[in-house]
Design an enzyme around this catalytic site. Structure first.
Site, PDB file in Angstrom:
ATOM      1  N   GLU A  53       0.838  -1.204   0.000  1.00 37.05           N
ATOM      2  CA  GLU A  53       0.000   0.000   0.000  1.00 37.05           C
ATOM      3  C   GLU A  53       0.871   1.251   0.000  1.00 37.05           C
ATOM      4  O   GLU A  53       1.968   1.258   0.556  1.00 37.05           O
ATOM      5  CB  GLU A  53      -0.928  -0.054   1.231  1.00 37.05           C
ATOM      6  CG  GLU A  53      -1.763   1.171   1.495  1.00 37.05           C
ATOM      7  CD  GLU A  53      -2.805   1.490   0.434  1.00 37.05           C
ATOM      8  OE1 GLU A  53      -2.456   1.483  -0.764  1.00 37.05           O
ATOM      9  OE2 GLU A  53      -3.954   1.784   0.800  1.00 37.05           O
ATOM     10  N   ASP A  54       0.380   2.308  -0.624  1.00 33.91           N
ATOM     11  CA  ASP A  54       1.137   3.552  -0.655  1.00 33.91           C
ATOM     12  C   ASP A  54       1.109   4.282   0.685  1.00 33.91           C
ATOM     13  O   ASP A  54       2.141   4.641   1.229  1.00 33.91           O
ATOM     14  CB  ASP A  54       0.620   4.481  -1.786  1.00 33.91           C
ATOM     15  CG  ASP A  54      -0.901   4.652  -1.767  1.00 33.91           C
ATOM     16  OD1 ASP A  54      -1.573   4.123  -0.855  1.00 33.91           O
ATOM     17  OD2 ASP A  54      -1.424   5.319  -2.686  1.00 33.91           O
TER      18      ASP A  54
ATOM     19  N   ASP B 230      -4.121   5.959   6.122  1.00 35.31           N
ATOM     20  CA  ASP B 230      -4.740   7.167   6.672  1.00 35.31           C
ATOM     21  C   ASP B 230      -5.670   6.722   7.811  1.00 35.31           C
ATOM     22  O   ASP B 230      -5.210   6.445   8.915  1.00 35.31           O
ATOM     23  CB  ASP B 230      -5.467   7.868   5.510  1.00 35.31           C
ATOM     24  CG  ASP B 230      -6.019   9.231   5.879  1.00 35.31           C
ATOM     25  OD1 ASP B 230      -6.183   9.521   7.066  1.00 35.31           O
ATOM     26  OD2 ASP B 230      -6.306  10.030   4.964  1.00 35.31           O
TER      27      ASP B 230
ATOM     28  N   PHE C 133      -1.531  16.252   3.256  1.00 33.18           N
ATOM     29  CA  PHE C 133      -1.979  15.546   2.056  1.00 33.18           C
ATOM     30  C   PHE C 133      -0.804  15.438   1.112  1.00 33.18           C
ATOM     31  O   PHE C 133      -0.218  16.446   0.719  1.00 33.18           O
ATOM     32  CB  PHE C 133      -3.147  16.282   1.391  1.00 33.18           C
ATOM     33  CG  PHE C 133      -3.819  15.422   0.361  1.00 33.18           C
ATOM     34  CD1 PHE C 133      -4.788  14.505   0.720  1.00 33.18           C
ATOM     35  CD2 PHE C 133      -3.434  15.509  -0.978  1.00 33.18           C
ATOM     36  CE1 PHE C 133      -5.381  13.680  -0.231  1.00 33.18           C
ATOM     37  CE2 PHE C 133      -4.015  14.686  -1.935  1.00 33.18           C
ATOM     38  CZ  PHE C 133      -5.001  13.776  -1.564  1.00 33.18           C
TER      39      PHE C 133
ATOM     40  N   ARG D 224       0.558  11.535 -10.137  1.00 37.01           N
ATOM     41  CA  ARG D 224       1.085  10.192  -9.849  1.00 37.01           C
ATOM     42  C   ARG D 224       2.480   9.993 -10.432  1.00 37.01           C
ATOM     43  O   ARG D 224       3.250   9.179  -9.968  1.00 37.01           O
ATOM     44  CB  ARG D 224       0.161   9.112 -10.443  1.00 37.01           C
ATOM     45  CG  ARG D 224      -1.198   9.013  -9.777  1.00 37.01           C
ATOM     46  CD  ARG D 224      -1.874   7.724 -10.224  1.00 37.01           C
ATOM     47  NE  ARG D 224      -3.304   7.712  -9.959  1.00 37.01           N
ATOM     48  CZ  ARG D 224      -3.855   7.335  -8.801  1.00 37.01           C
ATOM     49  NH1 ARG D 224      -3.101   6.949  -7.799  1.00 37.01           N
ATOM     50  NH2 ARG D 224      -5.168   7.345  -8.661  1.00 37.01           N
TER      51      ARG D 224
HETATM   52  P1  IMP Z   1      -7.597   4.969   4.497  1.00 31.73           P
HETATM   53  O1  IMP Z   1      -8.518   3.904   4.051  1.00 31.73           O
HETATM   54  O2  IMP Z   1      -8.308   6.116   5.143  1.00 31.73           O
HETATM   55  O3  IMP Z   1      -6.457   4.447   5.345  1.00 31.73           O
HETATM   56  O4  IMP Z   1      -6.987   5.646   3.218  1.00 31.73           O
HETATM   57  C1  IMP Z   1      -6.021   5.047   2.450  1.00 31.73           C
HETATM   58  C2  IMP Z   1      -6.147   5.478   1.014  1.00 31.73           C
HETATM   59  O5  IMP Z   1      -6.489   6.863   0.907  1.00 31.73           O
HETATM   60  C3  IMP Z   1      -4.791   5.320   0.348  1.00 31.73           C
HETATM   61  O6  IMP Z   1      -4.772   4.108  -0.366  1.00 31.73           O
HETATM   62  C4  IMP Z   1      -4.740   6.488  -0.598  1.00 31.73           C
HETATM   63  O7  IMP Z   1      -5.283   6.116  -1.838  1.00 31.73           O
HETATM   64  C5  IMP Z   1      -5.650   7.512  -0.013  1.00 31.73           C
HETATM   65  N1  IMP Z   1      -4.884   8.541   0.694  1.00 31.73           N
HETATM   66  C6  IMP Z   1      -4.695   8.670   2.019  1.00 31.73           C
HETATM   67  N2  IMP Z   1      -3.936   9.720   2.313  1.00 31.73           N
HETATM   68  C7  IMP Z   1      -3.610  10.288   1.130  1.00 31.73           C
HETATM   69  C8  IMP Z   1      -2.815  11.437   0.771  1.00 31.73           C
HETATM   70  O8  IMP Z   1      -2.236  12.156   1.593  1.00 31.73           O
HETATM   71  N3  IMP Z   1      -2.728  11.694  -0.562  1.00 31.73           N
HETATM   72  C9  IMP Z   1      -3.343  10.934  -1.513  1.00 31.73           C
HETATM   73  N4  IMP Z   1      -4.082   9.853  -1.217  1.00 31.73           N
HETATM   74  C10 IMP Z   1      -4.206   9.540   0.098  1.00 31.73           C
HETATM   75 MG    MG Z   2      -4.511   4.071  -2.565  1.00 33.23          MG
END
Ligand code: IMP
Ligand code: MG
Length: 180
Positions: free
Chosen positions: A98-99, A102, A151, A164
């Protein structure tokens, strides 16, 4: 993105050293067994491709595409799978790539879902983690680095599908509010 600017956060050199160090750890820990990397599209594709090149063990790869509805900088927490894994995972060691983490909802959803396929293990490798924003319990087993609640874009990570392609990672900030 009018009214915003991109501020450098992680250089190519920094990313490269984080990725190499993760690849070394993973190569040590998975020297026995059948490892399948499950990459979350689209954000993790660049991280996956660099990480794989540095692994010193046999590995297979598959992809999932998850959509978390929401716009711009805030996800809704409702996750849908639009492209599932195609490989049988039973008895395999699965490592989710995973990148950025959050709220943790995306990884919680995917880890629970992949566990249903009876793999030998399911672990998580994430390049970035915004730990301060966690809403559900989930941790990366392999983490590049923690980042503040900003962000970020670049190195596969988007803002409404843009940026990207940038080889470095930046954070997005309203003009006039750059941190020193
Ligand atoms: P989560 O499900 O809230 O943990 O969010 C994870 C997903 O939200 C990641 O796979 C990203 O695609 C996106 N995401 C979370 N933070 C960022 C950010 O700072 N920039 C861009 N995409 C983000
Ligand atoms: Mg993602």
């Amino acid at each position: 993105m009018e009214g915003y600017r991109l501020v450098p956060l992680l250089s190519r050199e920094k990313i490269d050293s984080l990725v190499k160090s993760l690849a070394n750890q993973i190569s040590k820990d998975y020297s026995h067994g059948e490892l399948v990397l499950v990459c979350i599209l689209k954000g993790a594709f660049m991280f996956l491709s660099d990480l794989m090149r540095h692994l010193q063990i046999p590995v297979q790869v598959d992809f999932v595409r998850l959509v978390s509805y929401g716009t711009g900088m805030k996800s809704s927490g409702v996750i849908e799978i639009t492209k599932d894994v195609e490989m049988p995972l039973e008895g395999k060691d699965v490592l989710i790539i995973e990148d950025i983490i959050d709220s943790g909802r995306t990884l919680r959803f995917l880890k629970d879902r992949l566990t249903l396929a009876n793999p030998r293990s399911v672990k998580i490798c994430a390049l970035l983690d915004k730990k301060a924003r966690r809403e559900v319990e989930i941790e990366a087993d392999y983490l590049g680095t923690e980042v503040e609640d900003v962000f970020v874009v670049g190195y596969g990570i988007d803002f409404i599908e843009s940026y990207r392609n940038l080889p470095e990672i930046y954070y997005v900030t309203p003009i006039g509010q750059e941190k020193s």
